[in-house]
Write a protein that holds these residues in place. Structure first.
Motif, short mmCIF file in Angstrom:
data_model
loop_
_atom_site.label_atom_id
_atom_site.label_comp_id
_atom_site.label_asym_id
_atom_site.label_seq_id
_atom_site.Cartn_x
_atom_site.Cartn_y
_atom_site.Cartn_z
N ASP A 97 -8.46 6.19 -8.18
CA ASP A 97 -9.27 5.49 -9.18
C ASP A 97 -9.13 6.11 -10.56
O ASP A 97 -9.17 5.42 -11.58
CB ASP A 97 -10.74 5.47 -8.77
N VAL A 98 -9.03 7.43 -10.61
CA VAL A 98 -8.91 8.15 -11.88
C VAL A 98 -7.70 9.07 -11.79
O VAL A 98 -7.54 9.81 -10.82
CB VAL A 98 -10.18 8.99 -12.18
N LEU A 99 -6.86 9.02 -12.81
CA LEU A 99 -5.61 9.77 -12.77
C LEU A 99 -5.56 10.79 -13.90
O LEU A 99 -5.75 10.45 -15.07
CB LEU A 99 -4.42 8.81 -12.90
N HIS B 242 0.87 -1.19 0.00
CA HIS B 242 0.00 0.00 0.00
C HIS B 242 0.90 1.24 0.00
O HIS B 242 1.70 1.43 0.92
CB HIS B 242 -0.92 0.01 1.22
N VAL B 243 0.75 2.06 -1.03
CA VAL B 243 1.56 3.26 -1.17
C VAL B 243 0.65 4.48 -1.11
O VAL B 243 -0.31 4.59 -1.88
CB VAL B 243 2.34 3.25 -2.51
N ASN B 244 0.94 5.41 -0.20
CA ASN B 244 0.16 6.63 -0.06
C ASN B 244 1.03 7.82 -0.45
O ASN B 244 2.06 8.08 0.18
CB ASN B 244 -0.33 6.77 1.39
N ILE C 37 -2.49 2.08 -4.75
CA ILE C 37 -1.98 3.45 -4.73
C ILE C 37 -3.06 4.37 -4.16
O ILE C 37 -4.18 4.42 -4.68
CB ILE C 37 -1.58 3.92 -6.14
N ASP C 38 -2.71 5.08 -3.11
CA ASP C 38 -3.59 6.09 -2.52
C ASP C 38 -2.98 7.47 -2.73
O ASP C 38 -1.76 7.62 -2.83
CB ASP C 38 -3.76 5.86 -1.02
N GLN D 256 -7.47 0.31 -12.35
CA GLN D 256 -8.15 -0.84 -11.77
C GLN D 256 -7.24 -1.45 -10.70
O GLN D 256 -6.28 -2.15 -11.01
CB GLN D 256 -8.47 -1.87 -12.86
N GLN D 257 -7.54 -1.10 -9.45
CA GLN D 257 -6.71 -1.56 -8.34
C GLN D 257 -7.27 -2.86 -7.75
O GLN D 257 -8.48 -3.07 -7.79
CB GLN D 257 -6.61 -0.48 -7.28
N PRO D 258 -6.38 -3.73 -7.24
CA PRO D 258 -4.93 -3.57 -7.13
C PRO D 258 -4.24 -3.73 -8.48
O PRO D 258 -4.75 -4.38 -9.38
CB PRO D 258 -4.52 -4.68 -6.17
#
Length: 203
Positions: A179-181, A133-135, A171-172, A189-191
């Protein structure tokens, strides 16, 4: 005549006494000298032979080498290129944290490139089972078109999975799932895994 003999006896006795003192002192000095030259070693009750410490040439058992991934232009597309980062870890997440700090700092000048915006910060990182998990800070989502967005996502996914290529990456941004970049609305589409990235987001 008797007085002369008496004085001779006294003189002979005095000489003998002085000689005895000289011999005794000389013997004491000789004994002290021999003892000082043979200083006794401290006792070793365990009976073990102590070996001098040797400098260690082995690497620490907890040293790990994650990879940071940069972007390199090829004839037809853009490739993700690894750069190893050696980390002597103390905490479980420390190797990947160090890798991400290097990633966010940017590549050495004159080498490969990155599309991760300057100022992006690592707010948190956690590994659990086969998940990473990456924030990241909100700077991660700023600027660039779809190619730039896909490049930076690829850098994060591959760096996060450098110690476990099969891991799933979440990715947070500011603690919320990304969800949208970007302005072009690239959906994630995570993970994310290396396999899904190569399939769905080719560079």
């Amino acid at each position: 005549m008797k007085d002369q003999q008496g004085s001779n006896r006294i003189s002979s006795g005095a000489i003998a006494a002085v000689s005895a003192v000289v011999v005794a002192v000389g013997g004491g000095v000789a004994w002290f000298t021999s003892q000082s030259n043979n200083t006794p070693t401290p006792p070793n009750p365990s009976g073990r032979i102590e070996q001098p410490a040797q400098p260690s040439t082995r690497q620490p058992a907890n040293e790990q080498t994650p990879n940071v991934y940069w972007l390199r232009s090829t004839d037809k597309n853009v490739a993700l290129v690894p750069q190893p980062v050696r980390v002597a870890s103390i905490r479980p997440n420390q190797p990947l944290e160090a890798a991400f700090q290097s990633l966010l700092a940017g590549p050495p000048e004159g080498t490969d490139s990155t599309t991760i915006p300057k100022g992006t910060k690592l707010l948190g990182l956690k590994t659990e089972n086969d998940e990473v998990h990456v924030n990241l800070s909100e700077d991660f989502t700023s600027g660039g078109g779809s190619t730039s967005m896909m490049g930076r996502v690829g850098q994060v996914v591959y760096t996060a999975t450098s110690l476990n290529p099969k891991a799933k990456v979440y990715i947070d941004v500011n603690g919320k799932p990304l969800d949208v970049l970007g302005g072009e609305g690239v959906e994630l589409q995570q993970p994310l895994t290396r396999e899904s990235f190569e399939k769905n987001y080719p560079l």
